[in-house]
Motif scaffolding. Sequence first.
Motif, PDB file in Angstrom:
ATOM      1  N   ASP A 105       5.020   8.708  -5.951  1.00 51.67           N
ATOM      2  CA  ASP A 105       5.009   7.950  -4.700  1.00 51.67           C
ATOM      3  C   ASP A 105       5.522   8.848  -3.571  1.00 51.67           C
ATOM      4  O   ASP A 105       6.692   9.251  -3.561  1.00 51.67           O
ATOM      5  CB  ASP A 105       5.884   6.711  -4.843  1.00 51.67           C
ATOM      6  N   ILE A 106       4.638   9.165  -2.620  1.00 51.21           N
ATOM      7  CA  ILE A 106       5.027  10.038  -1.508  1.00 51.21           C
ATOM      8  C   ILE A 106       4.977   9.272  -0.183  1.00 51.21           C
ATOM      9  O   ILE A 106       4.850   9.885   0.892  1.00 51.21           O
ATOM     10  CB  ILE A 106       4.115  11.282  -1.444  1.00 51.21           C
ATOM     11  N   SER A 107       5.087   7.955  -0.270  1.00 50.80           N
ATOM     12  CA  SER A 107       4.984   7.127   0.936  1.00 50.80           C
ATOM     13  C   SER A 107       6.035   7.496   1.975  1.00 50.80           C
ATOM     14  O   SER A 107       5.733   7.610   3.177  1.00 50.80           O
ATOM     15  CB  SER A 107       5.106   5.647   0.569  1.00 50.80           C
ATOM     16  N   GLU A 108       7.270   7.679   1.542  1.00 49.56           N
ATOM     17  CA  GLU A 108       8.337   8.004   2.485  1.00 49.56           C
ATOM     18  C   GLU A 108       8.092   9.353   3.144  1.00 49.56           C
ATOM     19  O   GLU A 108       8.340   9.534   4.336  1.00 49.56           O
ATOM     20  CB  GLU A 108       9.694   7.999   1.766  1.00 49.56           C
ATOM     21  N   ARG A 109       7.612  10.292   2.383  1.00 52.22           N
ATOM     22  CA  ARG A 109       7.325  11.610   2.942  1.00 52.22           C
ATOM     23  C   ARG A 109       6.210  11.530   3.972  1.00 52.22           C
ATOM     24  O   ARG A 109       6.273  12.169   5.030  1.00 52.22           O
ATOM     25  CB  ARG A 109       6.947  12.582   1.827  1.00 52.22           C
ATOM     26  N   LYS A 110       5.186  10.734   3.662  1.00 51.56           N
ATOM     27  CA  LYS A 110       4.069  10.593   4.580  1.00 51.56           C
ATOM     28  C   LYS A 110       4.515   9.945   5.888  1.00 51.56           C
ATOM     29  O   LYS A 110       4.074  10.343   6.969  1.00 51.56           O
ATOM     30  CB  LYS A 110       2.956   9.763   3.942  1.00 51.56           C
ATOM     31  N   ILE A 154       0.860  -1.182   0.000  1.00 52.72           N
ATOM     32  CA  ILE A 154       0.000   0.000   0.000  1.00 52.72           C
ATOM     33  C   ILE A 154       0.897   1.233   0.000  1.00 52.72           C
ATOM     34  O   ILE A 154       1.792   1.373   0.842  1.00 52.72           O
ATOM     35  CB  ILE A 154      -0.918   0.018   1.230  1.00 52.72           C
ATOM     36  N   ILE A 155       0.657   2.122  -0.972  1.00 52.92           N
ATOM     37  CA  ILE A 155       1.504   3.313  -1.093  1.00 52.92           C
ATOM     38  C   ILE A 155       0.638   4.566  -1.192  1.00 52.92           C
ATOM     39  O   ILE A 155      -0.513   4.531  -1.655  1.00 52.92           O
ATOM     40  CB  ILE A 155       2.446   3.228  -2.317  1.00 52.92           C
ATOM     41  N   SER A 156       1.206   5.667  -0.734  1.00 54.97           N
ATOM     42  CA  SER A 156       0.546   6.977  -0.836  1.00 54.97           C
ATOM     43  C   SER A 156       0.982   7.646  -2.140  1.00 54.97           C
ATOM     44  O   SER A 156       2.181   7.685  -2.452  1.00 54.97           O
ATOM     45  CB  SER A 156       0.915   7.857   0.353  1.00 54.97           C
ATOM     46  N   ILE A 157       0.021   8.167  -2.869  1.00 54.54           N
ATOM     47  CA  ILE A 157       0.270   8.770  -4.176  1.00 54.54           C
ATOM     48  C   ILE A 157      -0.232  10.207  -4.206  1.00 54.54           C
ATOM     49  O   ILE A 157      -1.350  10.498  -3.759  1.00 54.54           O
ATOM     50  CB  ILE A 157      -0.434   7.964  -5.295  1.00 54.54           C
TER      51      ILE A 157
END
Length: 299
Positions: free
Chosen positions: A290-295, A264-267
């Motif tokens: 992909d902004i998963s790391e930022r989130k 599951i990734i944040s986009i």
Amino acid sequence: QLFNDAKQRNEELAVLNGLSGELSTLSGITNISDSVFKYTSQLMRTSSFFLCLLDEKQLEVSFPLVIDDGERVEVPSRKANGNGLTDYVMRTNRTLFLPNQVNERSRELGINVTIIGNPTSAKSWMGVPLSIGSRVLGAIVVQDPNEENIYTVHQRDILITIAQQAAVAIENTRLFLETQKFKLGIDRTDNAVFITDPNGVIQYTNPGFEKVYGYKNEEAIGKTPRILKSGMIPDDQYINFWGTLLNGGTISGEIINKTKDGRIISIAGTNSPILDDNGKVLGFLAVHQDISERKKSEE
């Protein structure tokens, strides 16, 4: 005489067909200009000939090919100032046929004569716009500094046909170059970029799509973006999403998607319709980051 006329028409048609066939295989403004000159020379006098292009944004006229007294010469670009016979042709998108009394007839039209090349004045002059509909790309001009009545109405009509073929080839070359620039940009980005048809079926993915979602191009083509659904977004949100796109709107924001391996990734994404000149939806373009790391760092 009828036999000779028919023979001449057949020869002219063969030349025009030859030009059409060659232009369909060419790319690049220089190659197109050379081909147009080569075939035009078989149908009329072209000791003084030029093909120019109009940059409507910069209001600049460039000269890919200028033939003066049978020799190729370099002519620098200039501003499209609206003066001169060539600018008149491009400004009005109309053919200008001056087989004689060029200076006198130009003055009657309120045109200041501008010389391209070395001749002090043209005795015969003929210019045809390069245009796609109402949009002018440039012009083709033939002129003769020594004799009047060199060109006929029939040759004017031939030059119009040549210009129509050349305009299509030039437009295709420009579109190809723009597409290549666009493709180069999206091929280099780490963001996922994909294009679908109006039904939402994926037609193209860039290399970044595999980096973000794990699907190779051949695995994604023919599928729909449902392969990216995480199951965490309510169905009514998807319905509103597609309704906005189908009505010509753009959707930007954050969403939760799923990769091929189930992560599951944040986009952060932007999804836009691709419209034709009449506003009809041709497909959709999506850019997903992909902004998963930022989130995670924000939590």
